[in-house]
Motif scaffolding. Structure first.
Motif, PDB file in Angstrom:
ATOM      1  N   ASP A   1       6.902 -12.740-115.782  1.00 26.19           N
ATOM      2  CA  ASP A   1       7.998 -13.563-115.267  1.00 26.19           C
ATOM      3  C   ASP A   1       9.069 -12.630-114.710  1.00 26.19           C
ATOM      4  O   ASP A   1       9.540 -11.735-115.427  1.00 26.19           O
TER       5      ASP A   1
ATOM      6  N   TRP B   1       3.040 -14.873-118.336  1.00 26.11           N
ATOM      7  CA  TRP B   1       2.422 -16.192-118.239  1.00 26.11           C
ATOM      8  C   TRP B   1       0.902 -16.071-118.106  1.00 26.11           C
ATOM      9  O   TRP B   1       0.391 -15.266-117.327  1.00 26.11           O
TER      10      TRP B   1
ATOM     11  N   VAL C   1       9.226 -19.698-109.380  1.00 29.48           N
ATOM     12  CA  VAL C   1      10.594 -19.560-109.887  1.00 29.48           C
ATOM     13  C   VAL C   1      11.578 -20.036-108.833  1.00 29.48           C
ATOM     14  O   VAL C   1      11.547 -19.582-107.685  1.00 29.48           O
TER      15      VAL C   1
END
Length: 373
Positions: free
Chosen positions: A317, A325, A371
């Motif tokens: 991330d 992840w 994101v």
């Protein structure tokens, strides 16, 4: 306090396969909230390997996993973990465009898809109703020994020194300096350099417990029904609707595993089948074949978790050091497990990609794409 290099959250196929790849390279602790591994999605799979399933973005992962399942390293498994079956994608006249689109999508992939006439389908599927005249054969489709595959990864993890704690959920975690400090449901405190989020339907929830926004990974309910149909052959290819509205396969003499291929948004929990979905599945099945249904012998549901773009999520991330992840595997997490674990292991360790997956563009699956700015 327990100190490890990597804490893996989730004890399904994703968590154990990645933990097995990391074993021997780092100290690894895996926690699973349930009392047994693979209780949710991994334990409720219809268990097939189909290169076209999941679309062109997933196909490279499936194709790369095939040889690893068919001829596994003897140190990993005693023999093949999949068995040839073949598949027919079937439709009616209105579905001709869907067949052409499927051929186009996979034209450059190396996946074998071939047009078949109704008579060819009928030879394997007696009882096929009138009107089902469009077909594509996918001869490479195989059944997967899911229990065998999970067992092999669990043994690999154990041999590599992975510690496993069942009935242990993640309560919260925070980053302090170069480490994560995690609290678990059994009251234990864990210090680790990396948290691996392999929590399936709970992936976004685990991220929030670590102070991060989720990535929009949504659980969807998938229903499966076991029917007793005396007229059904003991074996025939997987039958899947070109429109994506059903699939079914033989599971021994006179028994069928059937799904309406439903994807109903849900919340993470121990999901159960809805009677309406069971009825829809049976209705769609009866529109395809004229076999008598003597009984519904068993029914179950599982959660398939998808990112918004329906591609899996592997990698670090960009918002939080040491948060990794390994989620969003949809309904294809079992058939892509070997390739996914190799990619995830290399990314987590900062190592070169193994030869089996070196040709796959892992950046397609990076969490940064999801994101929000």
């Amino acid at each position: 306090m327990t100190s490890v290099d990597i804490l893996v959250v989730g004890g399904g196929m994703a968590g154990f396969s990645l933990a097995a790849q990391l074993a021997g390279h780092a100290s690894v602790l895996l926690i699973e909230q349930e009392a047994q591994p693979a209780y949710h999605a991994s334990g409720r799979s219809v268990a097939f390997w189909e290169e076209s399933y999941g679309g062109p973005g997933v196909q490279p992962l499936t194709s790369a996993s095939g040889p690893l399942l068919a001829v596994p390293d003897p140190a990993f498994a005693d023999g093949p973990l999949m068995t040839p079956r073949g598949a027919f994608h079937v439709g009616q006249a209105r579905d001709a465009g869907l067949a052409e689109a499927m051929l186009t999508d996979f034209a450059a992939s190396g996946v074998t898809l071939a047009r078949v006439e109704r008579a060819q389908i009928l030879a394997d599927l007696p009882g096929l109703r009138e009107g089902w005249t469009i077909g594509l054969a996918e001869p490479s489709m195989c059944d997967i020994d899911v229990a065998g595959l999970l067992g092999a990864y669990r043994r690999m993890a154990r041999r590599g020194g992975v510690e496993v704690r069942l009935s242990t959920g993640l309560v919260a975690a925070r980053r302090e300096g170069a480490a994560w400090l995690a609290e678990t449901s059994d009251g234990a405190a864990i210090s680790c350099g990396m948290i691996v989020n392999a929590a399936g339907a709970w992936a976004d929830d685990v991220a929030r417990r670590c102070g991060l926004d989720g990535l929009g990974i949504t659980p969807y309910r998938r229903t499966v029904v076991q029917l007793r149909c005396p007229q059904a052959p003991a074996s025939f290819p997987l039958i899947a609707g070109l429109d994506g509205s059903f699939y079914f396969k033989a599971e021994g003499a006179g028994r069928i595993w059937l799904s309406p291929h439903d994807e109903t948004p849900d919340v993470p929990h121990d999901v159960a089948p809805e009677e309406l979905d069971v009825a829809i599945a049976i209705d769609r099945f009866q529109q395809v074949v004229d076999w008598e249904i003597e009984a519904v012998e068993h029914k179950w549901a599982g959660l398939r978790s998808f990112a918004p773009d329906r591609l899996p999520v592997y990698g670090a991330d960009p918002r939080a050091p040491g948060f990794f992840w390994f989620a969003g595997q949809g309904g294809f997490g079992i058939q892509t497990a070997p390739a996914a674990a190799l990619i995830g292991g290399a990314l987590a360790l900062g190592a070169a990609m193994p030869t089996a997956v070196a040709g796959i563009d892992a950046s397609l699956y990076a969490p940064g794409r999801l994101v929000k700015a």
